[in-house]
Design a protein around this motif. Structure first.
Motif, PDB file in Angstrom:
ATOM      1  N   LEU A  92     -25.910   5.102   8.254  1.00 13.24           N
ATOM      2  CA  LEU A  92     -24.621   5.313   8.919  1.00 13.24           C
ATOM      3  C   LEU A  92     -24.663   4.964  10.398  1.00 13.24           C
ATOM      4  N   VAL A  93     -25.864   4.786  10.935  1.00 10.46           N
ATOM      5  CA  VAL A  93     -26.029   4.532  12.367  1.00 10.46           C
ATOM      6  C   VAL A  93     -26.015   3.019  12.569  1.00 10.46           C
ATOM      7  N   VAL A  94     -24.794   2.493  12.643  1.00  9.02           N
ATOM      8  CA  VAL A  94     -24.543   1.056  12.713  1.00  9.02           C
ATOM      9  C   VAL A  94     -23.688   0.764  13.949  1.00  9.02           C
ATOM     10  N   PRO A  95     -23.642  -0.495  14.398  1.00  9.50           N
ATOM     11  CA  PRO A  95     -22.762  -0.803  15.521  1.00  9.50           C
ATOM     12  C   PRO A  95     -21.345  -0.294  15.276  1.00  9.50           C
ATOM     13  N   GLY A  96     -20.820   0.402  16.280  1.00  8.16           N
ATOM     14  CA  GLY A  96     -19.503   1.031  16.175  1.00  8.16           C
ATOM     15  C   GLY A  96     -19.562   2.509  15.885  1.00  8.16           C
ATOM     16  N   ALA A  97     -20.678   2.996  15.345  1.00  8.58           N
ATOM     17  CA  ALA A  97     -20.809   4.432  15.067  1.00  8.58           C
ATOM     18  C   ALA A  97     -20.907   5.193  16.385  1.00  8.58           C
ATOM     19  N   ARG A  98     -20.300   6.346  16.417  1.00 12.29           N
ATOM     20  CA  ARG A  98     -20.422   7.241  17.575  1.00 12.29           C
ATOM     21  C   ARG A  98     -21.249   8.443  17.180  1.00 12.29           C
ATOM     22  N   LEU A  99     -22.157   8.810  18.073  1.00 12.25           N
ATOM     23  CA  LEU A  99     -22.984   9.994  17.874  1.00 12.25           C
ATOM     24  C   LEU A  99     -22.625  11.006  18.948  1.00 12.25           C
ATOM     25  N   GLU A 100     -22.290  12.201  18.496  1.00 12.62           N
ATOM     26  CA  GLU A 100     -21.882  13.267  19.404  1.00 12.62           C
ATOM     27  C   GLU A 100     -22.947  14.349  19.396  1.00 12.62           C
ATOM     28  N   PHE A 101     -23.494  14.627  20.562  1.00 14.33           N
ATOM     29  CA  PHE A 101     -24.527  15.643  20.714  1.00 14.33           C
ATOM     30  C   PHE A 101     -23.863  16.962  21.076  1.00 14.33           C
ATOM     31  N   GLU A 102     -24.431  18.063  20.599  1.00 13.61           N
ATOM     32  CA  GLU A 102     -23.835  19.386  20.793  1.00 13.61           C
ATOM     33  C   GLU A 102     -23.521  19.674  22.263  1.00 13.61           C
ATOM     34  N   GLY A 103     -24.367  19.214  23.173  1.00 13.99           N
ATOM     35  CA  GLY A 103     -24.165  19.466  24.605  1.00 13.99           C
ATOM     36  C   GLY A 103     -23.098  18.615  25.253  1.00 13.99           C
ATOM     37  N   GLY A 104     -22.482  17.685  24.505  1.00 12.43           N
ATOM     38  CA  GLY A 104     -21.378  16.898  25.040  1.00 12.43           C
ATOM     39  C   GLY A 104     -21.662  15.422  25.247  1.00 12.43           C
ATOM     40  N   VAL A 105     -22.917  15.000  25.179  1.00 11.67           N
ATOM     41  CA  VAL A 105     -23.224  13.578  25.304  1.00 11.67           C
ATOM     42  C   VAL A 105     -22.645  12.849  24.092  1.00 11.67           C
TER      43      VAL A 105
END
Length: 165
Positions: A92-105
């Motif tokens: 699922l980690v492909v160009p265009g994917a967004r990853l949201e980290f719990e701390g806000g990054v």
């Protein structure tokens, strides 16, 4: 979900890695992520690494573990990645994917990383192509741009929140 299933879009930060240039990158327990990458991390050749479109390199702990079983000497940070993530369905980690980290990054995957010769020590017979997306789809490191800056910590939850086609 029944409780026994794994959420493929949820994972956690296994390792954060930085270096003053080159590999391996050394582990740190937390890092501040800026538009140009993790503070304290330096790339030696900005033609191919770093900058806003390649600010953060990400890799999968599960892929690293499979590579180790195959006999490669790879470990978190030795292939030059800044963030090693555990538990995500890496496909699922492909160009265009967004990853949201719990701390806000928030990171958005910009491209797959093309393996360079500097990481050959992590691979049996120096075969870095083992993590080339074209040769082994779904087992590549990725570069991400930074959508939202902030602090990231080892063990922090991360989710894939958007995938574009």
């Amino acid at each position: 979900m029944t409780g026994n299933e794994v959420d493929p879009v949820a994972g956690r930060v296994h390792s954060l890695n930085v270096s003053g240039g080159g590999v391996p990158k050394r582990p740190v327990s937390e890092a501040y992520v800026t538009k140009n990458g993790l503070r304290g991390d330096v790339q030696g050749d900005l033609r191919y690494h770093g900058g806003p479109e390649r600010a953060v390199s990400l890799f999968s702990l599960e892929v690293i573990e499979r590579l180790r079983v195959e006999g490669h000497a790879i470990a978190p940070g030795t292939a030059g990645e800044n963030v090693t993530i555990a538990g995500l369905a890496w496909a699922l980690v492909v160009p265009g994917a967004r990853l949201e980290f719990e701390g806000g990054v928030v990171l958005e995957v910009a491209s797959y990383c093309v393996p360079c010769g500097k990481i050959r020590g992590s691979f049996a017979e120096g075969k870095t192509q083992r993590i080339n997306q074209e040769d082994h789809p779904g087992e590549s490191r990725v570069y991400a741009r930074v959508v939202a800056e902030g602090e990231v910590r080892e063990g922090e939850p991360v989710r894939v929140v958007r995938v574009t086609e």
